[in-house]
Design a protein around this motif. Sequence first.
Motif, PDB file in Angstrom:
ATOM      1  N   SER A 252       0.828  -1.207   0.000  1.00 45.03           N
ATOM      2  CA  SER A 252       0.000   0.000   0.000  1.00 45.03           C
ATOM      3  C   SER A 252       0.866   1.261   0.000  1.00 45.03           C
ATOM      4  O   SER A 252       0.498   2.279  -0.606  1.00 45.03           O
ATOM      5  CB  SER A 252      -0.955   0.004   1.197  1.00 45.03           C
ATOM      6  OG  SER A 252      -0.252  -0.090   2.422  1.00 45.03           O
ATOM      7  N   ALA A 253       2.040   1.219   0.659  1.00 44.11           N
ATOM      8  CA  ALA A 253       2.960   2.357   0.630  1.00 44.11           C
ATOM      9  C   ALA A 253       3.516   2.564  -0.775  1.00 44.11           C
ATOM     10  O   ALA A 253       3.692   3.707  -1.233  1.00 44.11           O
ATOM     11  CB  ALA A 253       4.095   2.144   1.619  1.00 44.11           C
ATOM     12  N   MET A 254       3.786   1.476  -1.462  1.00 45.54           N
ATOM     13  CA  MET A 254       4.270   1.561  -2.840  1.00 45.54           C
ATOM     14  C   MET A 254       3.206   2.169  -3.743  1.00 45.54           C
ATOM     15  O   MET A 254       3.490   3.026  -4.588  1.00 45.54           O
ATOM     16  CB  MET A 254       4.672   0.171  -3.331  1.00 45.54           C
ATOM     17  CG  MET A 254       5.863  -0.427  -2.589  1.00 45.54           C
ATOM     18  SD  MET A 254       6.021  -2.219  -2.803  1.00 45.54           S
ATOM     19  CE  MET A 254       6.555  -2.321  -4.508  1.00 45.54           C
ATOM     20  N   LYS A 255       1.965   1.744  -3.567  1.00 44.54           N
ATOM     21  CA  LYS A 255       0.868   2.294  -4.373  1.00 44.54           C
ATOM     22  C   LYS A 255       0.648   3.769  -4.070  1.00 44.54           C
ATOM     23  O   LYS A 255       0.405   4.574  -4.985  1.00 44.54           O
ATOM     24  CB  LYS A 255      -0.432   1.522  -4.137  1.00 44.54           C
ATOM     25  CG  LYS A 255      -1.586   1.952  -5.049  1.00 44.54           C
ATOM     26  CD  LYS A 255      -2.817   1.117  -4.849  1.00 44.54           C
ATOM     27  CE  LYS A 255      -3.884   1.455  -5.885  1.00 44.54           C
ATOM     28  NZ  LYS A 255      -4.321   2.872  -5.824  1.00 44.54           N
ATOM     29  N   ALA A 256       0.751   4.138  -2.789  1.00 37.57           N
ATOM     30  CA  ALA A 256       0.586   5.543  -2.424  1.00 37.57           C
ATOM     31  C   ALA A 256       1.624   6.412  -3.117  1.00 37.57           C
ATOM     32  O   ALA A 256       1.330   7.535  -3.557  1.00 37.57           O
ATOM     33  CB  ALA A 256       0.697   5.696  -0.905  1.00 37.57           C
ATOM     34  N   CYS A 257       2.842   5.900  -3.235  1.00 35.69           N
ATOM     35  CA  CYS A 257       3.908   6.634  -3.920  1.00 35.69           C
ATOM     36  C   CYS A 257       3.578   6.812  -5.399  1.00 35.69           C
ATOM     37  O   CYS A 257       3.694   7.910  -5.949  1.00 35.69           O
ATOM     38  CB  CYS A 257       5.232   5.888  -3.751  1.00 35.69           C
ATOM     39  SG  CYS A 257       6.640   6.705  -4.534  1.00 35.69           S
ATOM     40  N   LEU A 258       3.137   5.748  -6.046  1.00 35.30           N
ATOM     41  CA  LEU A 258       2.775   5.833  -7.462  1.00 35.30           C
ATOM     42  C   LEU A 258       1.589   6.762  -7.674  1.00 35.30           C
ATOM     43  O   LEU A 258       1.546   7.538  -8.633  1.00 35.30           O
ATOM     44  CB  LEU A 258       2.457   4.442  -8.015  1.00 35.30           C
ATOM     45  CG  LEU A 258       3.630   3.462  -8.121  1.00 35.30           C
ATOM     46  CD1 LEU A 258       3.143   2.091  -8.559  1.00 35.30           C
ATOM     47  CD2 LEU A 258       4.691   3.978  -9.088  1.00 35.30           C
ATOM     48  N   ASP A 259       0.615   6.691  -6.773  1.00 36.62           N
ATOM     49  CA  ASP A 259      -0.567   7.543  -6.906  1.00 36.62           C
ATOM     50  C   ASP A 259      -0.209   9.020  -6.803  1.00 36.62           C
ATOM     51  O   ASP A 259      -0.844   9.864  -7.439  1.00 36.62           O
ATOM     52  CB  ASP A 259      -1.597   7.185  -5.828  1.00 36.62           C
ATOM     53  CG  ASP A 259      -2.252   5.832  -6.063  1.00 36.62           C
ATOM     54  OD1 ASP A 259      -2.090   5.279  -7.169  1.00 36.62           O
ATOM     55  OD2 ASP A 259      -2.922   5.328  -5.133  1.00 36.62           O
ATOM     56  N   LYS A 260       0.804   9.348  -5.984  1.00 35.00           N
ATOM     57  CA  LYS A 260       1.205  10.748  -5.818  1.00 35.00           C
ATOM     58  C   LYS A 260       1.645  11.376  -7.137  1.00 35.00           C
ATOM     59  O   LYS A 260       1.452  12.568  -7.356  1.00 35.00           O
ATOM     60  CB  LYS A 260       2.346  10.857  -4.807  1.00 35.00           C
ATOM     61  CG  LYS A 260       1.912  10.815  -3.357  1.00 35.00           C
ATOM     62  CD  LYS A 260       3.108  11.075  -2.451  1.00 35.00           C
ATOM     63  CE  LYS A 260       2.721  11.039  -0.980  1.00 35.00           C
ATOM     64  NZ  LYS A 260       3.894  11.307  -0.107  1.00 35.00           N
ATOM     65  N   CYS A 261       2.286  10.571  -7.989  1.00 34.44           N
ATOM     66  CA  CYS A 261       2.778  11.129  -9.254  1.00 34.44           C
ATOM     67  C   CYS A 261       1.938  10.690 -10.446  1.00 34.44           C
ATOM     68  O   CYS A 261       2.330  10.902 -11.607  1.00 34.44           O
ATOM     69  CB  CYS A 261       4.249  10.793  -9.461  1.00 34.44           C
ATOM     70  SG  CYS A 261       4.681   9.059  -9.272  1.00 34.44           S
ATOM     71  N   GLY A 262       0.784  10.056 -10.160  1.00 34.07           N
ATOM     72  CA  GLY A 262      -0.132   9.681 -11.236  1.00 34.07           C
ATOM     73  C   GLY A 262       0.408   8.612 -12.159  1.00 34.07           C
ATOM     74  O   GLY A 262       0.047   8.559 -13.346  1.00 34.07           O
ATOM     75  N   ILE A 263       1.254   7.741 -11.615  1.00 35.43           N
ATOM     76  CA  ILE A 263       1.841   6.655 -12.414  1.00 35.43           C
ATOM     77  C   ILE A 263       1.068   5.371 -12.155  1.00 35.43           C
ATOM     78  O   ILE A 263       0.862   4.989 -10.998  1.00 35.43           O
ATOM     79  CB  ILE A 263       3.326   6.455 -12.065  1.00 35.43           C
ATOM     80  CG1 ILE A 263       4.143   7.709 -12.390  1.00 35.43           C
ATOM     81  CG2 ILE A 263       3.900   5.232 -12.773  1.00 35.43           C
ATOM     82  CD1 ILE A 263       4.320   7.980 -13.856  1.00 35.43           C
ATOM     83  N   ASP A 264       0.659   4.688 -13.205  1.00 37.32           N
ATOM     84  CA  ASP A 264       0.013   3.380 -13.064  1.00 37.32           C
ATOM     85  C   ASP A 264       1.075   2.292 -13.029  1.00 37.32           C
ATOM     86  O   ASP A 264       2.163   2.449 -13.615  1.00 37.32           O
ATOM     87  CB  ASP A 264      -0.947   3.131 -14.231  1.00 37.32           C
ATOM     88  CG  ASP A 264      -1.747   1.846 -14.053  1.00 37.32           C
ATOM     89  OD1 ASP A 264      -2.744   1.870 -13.312  1.00 37.32           O
ATOM     90  OD2 ASP A 264      -1.348   0.812 -14.643  1.00 37.32           O
ATOM     91  N   ILE A 265       0.756   1.203 -12.372  1.00 38.36           N
ATOM     92  CA  ILE A 265       1.725   0.111 -12.251  1.00 38.36           C
ATOM     93  C   ILE A 265       2.165  -0.420 -13.614  1.00 38.36           C
ATOM     94  O   ILE A 265       3.290  -0.908 -13.767  1.00 38.36           O
ATOM     95  CB  ILE A 265       1.131  -1.037 -11.381  1.00 38.36           C
ATOM     96  CG1 ILE A 265       2.206  -2.075 -11.047  1.00 38.36           C
ATOM     97  CG2 ILE A 265      -0.044  -1.693 -12.087  1.00 38.36           C
ATOM     98  CD1 ILE A 265       3.348  -1.560 -10.223  1.00 38.36           C
TER      99      ILE A 265
END
Length: 358
Positions: A252-265
Amino acid sequence: MQYNTVITGTGSFIPSLVKTNRDFAAHDFYDEQQNHINQPPALVAQKFQQITGIEERRYASCELNSSDLALNAAREAIRDSGVDPETIDQIIVAHNFGNVVKHTIQTDLVPSIASRVKHGLDIRNSACVPYDILFGCPGWLQGLIQADAFIKAGVAKKCLVIGTETLSRVIDAYDRDSMIFSDGAGACVVEALPKNGSNQGVLASSVLNHSNEEAYFLYMGKSNFPGSDTRVRYLKMQGRKVFEYAMKHVPSAMKACLDKCGIDISEVKKIFLHQANEKMDEGFTRELFKLYGHKTIPPHIMPMSIHKLGNSSVATIPTLFDLVRKGELPDQELHAGDVILFASVGAGMNINAVCYRI
């Protein structure tokens, strides 16, 4: 003018002394209650490898300390970046135990490891500020996050960020968990480069801490050997609790980081994880992709060094990144424009993640 925080050089120092699982076949292991583990040590080591993926690890030779490993990695990173050491504004060194001289039981932290590195580099610039951070295994990544903050605040333009550890000096030979740990150092030079329409560099970060019942999942404690001197303390770990904690919070911390910059996995080309346990890292990646509704994981997305280098704490991610960046791991390469994700978890308990574009 706005700047990007860009890694312009990397370096690592991998000690030459190889310790294989076969080397533990002559050990006697005891549990936390100091009861002898009635299994052949070779079988204990075999089960350990099945759980962690670790086949061998590296230990520093007697004459080398954490500061020496850090200095070697720093020199390589500086050579790789091409910067003049006198122009470095910050030297940030992550570690957990400082210098532990072989066959002693004291930690040497005066002067700081970062000050020793500055001295070893012969940097005369008094405006170059060296300091250490203690943040558990995510320390190097936290150093990168701090360097990014300094650069974006206009405080610094060039930072040297190092992770170094000699865990072989603080482990209990009678504790089977001791087989996880190893020694090493990794470093990078980060610079403030004008944006000029470029989106290279650090894109976002996230940091978490849980210090209630989780605070002492890793701690310093007495040896597992019966009758040992209780005044001498060793690195100890509640392995199951660490595993469960990490699996619950890291994805979830990894996803939060990606969400901050609008990057999809789907845009992420590589995930660089702290090398603590092969199955745990595979679990992080699997759960992260599940959070995005993906059932399959792209091949080669998760470089691994744990099989041969073990868990060198703060050094695992920068060492792994350096190896991949320089094409020294099979089937692993990076290209300009690639989005990568760093993530780590460790004592404290601390978690952090950084999204970065090559």
